[in-house]
Enzyme design. Sequence first.
Site, mmCIF file in Angstrom:
data_model
loop_
_atom_site.group_PDB
_atom_site.id
_atom_site.type_symbol
_atom_site.label_atom_id
_atom_site.label_comp_id
_atom_site.label_asym_id
_atom_site.label_seq_id
_atom_site.Cartn_x
_atom_site.Cartn_y
_atom_site.Cartn_z
ATOM 1 N N ILE A 91 0.814 -1.223 0.000
ATOM 2 C CA ILE A 91 0.000 0.000 0.000
ATOM 3 C C ILE A 91 0.852 1.281 0.000
ATOM 4 O O ILE A 91 0.308 2.370 -0.157
ATOM 5 C CB ILE A 91 -1.037 0.039 1.147
ATOM 6 C CG1 ILE A 91 -0.369 -0.249 2.481
ATOM 7 C CG2 ILE A 91 -2.176 -0.896 0.882
ATOM 8 C CD1 ILE A 91 -0.553 0.845 3.445
ATOM 9 N N ASN B 178 -5.475 -0.135 7.636
ATOM 10 C CA ASN B 178 -4.981 -0.767 8.855
ATOM 11 C C ASN B 178 -3.507 -1.162 8.790
ATOM 12 O O ASN B 178 -2.849 -1.239 9.821
ATOM 13 C CB ASN B 178 -5.848 -2.009 9.124
ATOM 14 C CG ASN B 178 -5.197 -2.975 10.090
ATOM 15 O OD1 ASN B 178 -5.279 -2.787 11.301
ATOM 16 N ND2 ASN B 178 -4.512 -3.992 9.567
ATOM 17 N N TYR C 280 6.915 6.313 14.346
ATOM 18 C CA TYR C 280 5.555 5.754 14.406
ATOM 19 C C TYR C 280 4.558 6.777 14.979
ATOM 20 O O TYR C 280 3.461 6.952 14.443
ATOM 21 C CB TYR C 280 5.608 4.495 15.268
ATOM 22 C CG TYR C 280 4.317 3.749 15.452
ATOM 23 C CD1 TYR C 280 3.803 2.938 14.435
ATOM 24 C CD2 TYR C 280 3.610 3.827 16.655
ATOM 25 C CE1 TYR C 280 2.622 2.228 14.623
ATOM 26 C CE2 TYR C 280 2.436 3.119 16.847
ATOM 27 C CZ TYR C 280 1.942 2.314 15.832
ATOM 28 O OH TYR C 280 0.772 1.615 16.018
ATOM 29 N N LYS D 28 1.348 8.234 13.110
ATOM 30 C CA LYS D 28 -0.007 8.005 13.622
ATOM 31 C C LYS D 28 -0.725 9.333 13.912
ATOM 32 O O LYS D 28 -1.952 9.418 13.812
ATOM 33 C CB LYS D 28 0.049 7.116 14.871
ATOM 34 C CG LYS D 28 0.400 5.656 14.558
ATOM 35 C CD LYS D 28 -0.489 5.087 13.471
ATOM 36 C CE LYS D 28 -0.691 3.597 13.554
ATOM 37 N NZ LYS D 28 -1.453 3.089 12.376
ATOM 38 N N THR E 23 -0.387 -8.566 18.960
ATOM 39 C CA THR E 23 -0.160 -8.908 17.564
ATOM 40 C C THR E 23 1.336 -9.040 17.308
ATOM 41 O O THR E 23 2.141 -8.885 18.221
ATOM 42 C CB THR E 23 -0.723 -7.796 16.664
ATOM 43 O OG1 THR E 23 0.055 -6.615 16.895
ATOM 44 C CG2 THR E 23 -2.187 -7.508 16.943
#
Length: 302
Positions: free
Chosen positions: A73, A99, A170, A174, A204
């Site tokens: 993506i 996601n 990150y 975000k 995860t």
Amino acid sequence: MSPLLEGKVAIVTGAAHGIGRGHALELARHGARVVVNDLGGAVDGAGAGRDADEVVALIEKAGGTAIADYGNIAVEADVKSLVDRTVAELGRLDIVVNNAGIVRDKAIWNMSTDDFDMVMAVHVRGTWLTTRAAAQHWRGRVQAGEAVRGRIINTTSGAGLSGNFGQSNYATAKAAIVGLTLTTSLELAKLGVTVNAIGPGGMTRITATMAGQPVIEPDDLGPDEYHPMDPAGSSPLVAWLASDESQLITGQVIRAIHDKLYLMKGWHEAASASSNETRWKAETLGSTVATHLFGTRAAGLG
Ligand SMILES: NC(=O)c1ccc[n+]([C@@H]2O[C@H](COP(=O)([O-])OP(=O)(O)OC[C@H]3O[C@@H](n4cnc5c(N)ncnc54)[C@H](O)[C@@H]3O)[C@@H](O)[C@H]2O)c1
């Protein structure tokens, strides 16, 4: 199967594992046909596998319809192909769940430019590319006289909303996704498209980059089983935001952590000071800042 999303077609990016896998299974459970996008392989997407096929098989076994897409993506041509083949193979596009994500955690003094660029590429460029491709598609449908009810559901995190040590790449990405959500919610409102962001949680492969954290895949648990760190804990919220029922909700950020939903509200004016139409003077600004912005008379703000 519930009819909440019957007739809808959804793209879920990064849906082979973890939170995205939970979203794909949940959307299918409510009747959506799902494009399971994931470049596969390891936590950072390296070493492509055929992992999205596993999710497609789970959806088909439960009586649903899904196709796998192995595009990256962060790559413009892959995203164009993702949207084009969704419409060609499943007939329409209603829902995009952005996601897919990676982490490259390090304190900023140890972080390489590559660590920064890769994280920005997947989260920010990736979310922007799918949003633009879907927006162009929906604009075309509106221009052709169709009433569109599009849905974009982005993914932010506590790091982006409040900061987190070791995640300067990150957290920046975000937070940028929140800015993108707010702006595109304004732009796409005229097309009948809502844009919201969720802040999910779950054990995860991303959280397993921290020592001693196990991985749970959503289908390790029963569909009605509760686990506070279930990666699919936010998936019912995603399904609802994807449905026609949420038409009035746009430009919002909702965290779904354990058994709680939190509506997050960001920057607002907390205090102000005026120079009364004169130019500010740095040498006297300290007392104005202390008194009017922070409510303390101490020059050191303490
Ligand atoms: N796990 C948490 O507690 C948590 C908390 C807040 C936000 N998030 C966010 O949730 C999302 C999902 O993360 P997760 O925890 O399920 O991690 P995960 O590693 O289990 O899943 C992420 C998936 O994205 C895929 N992916 C990575 N780069 C891609 C690319 N360029 N194109 C397509 N697919 C790609 C990976 O292959 C992987 O399957 C991420 O955006 C993450 O930042 C996770």
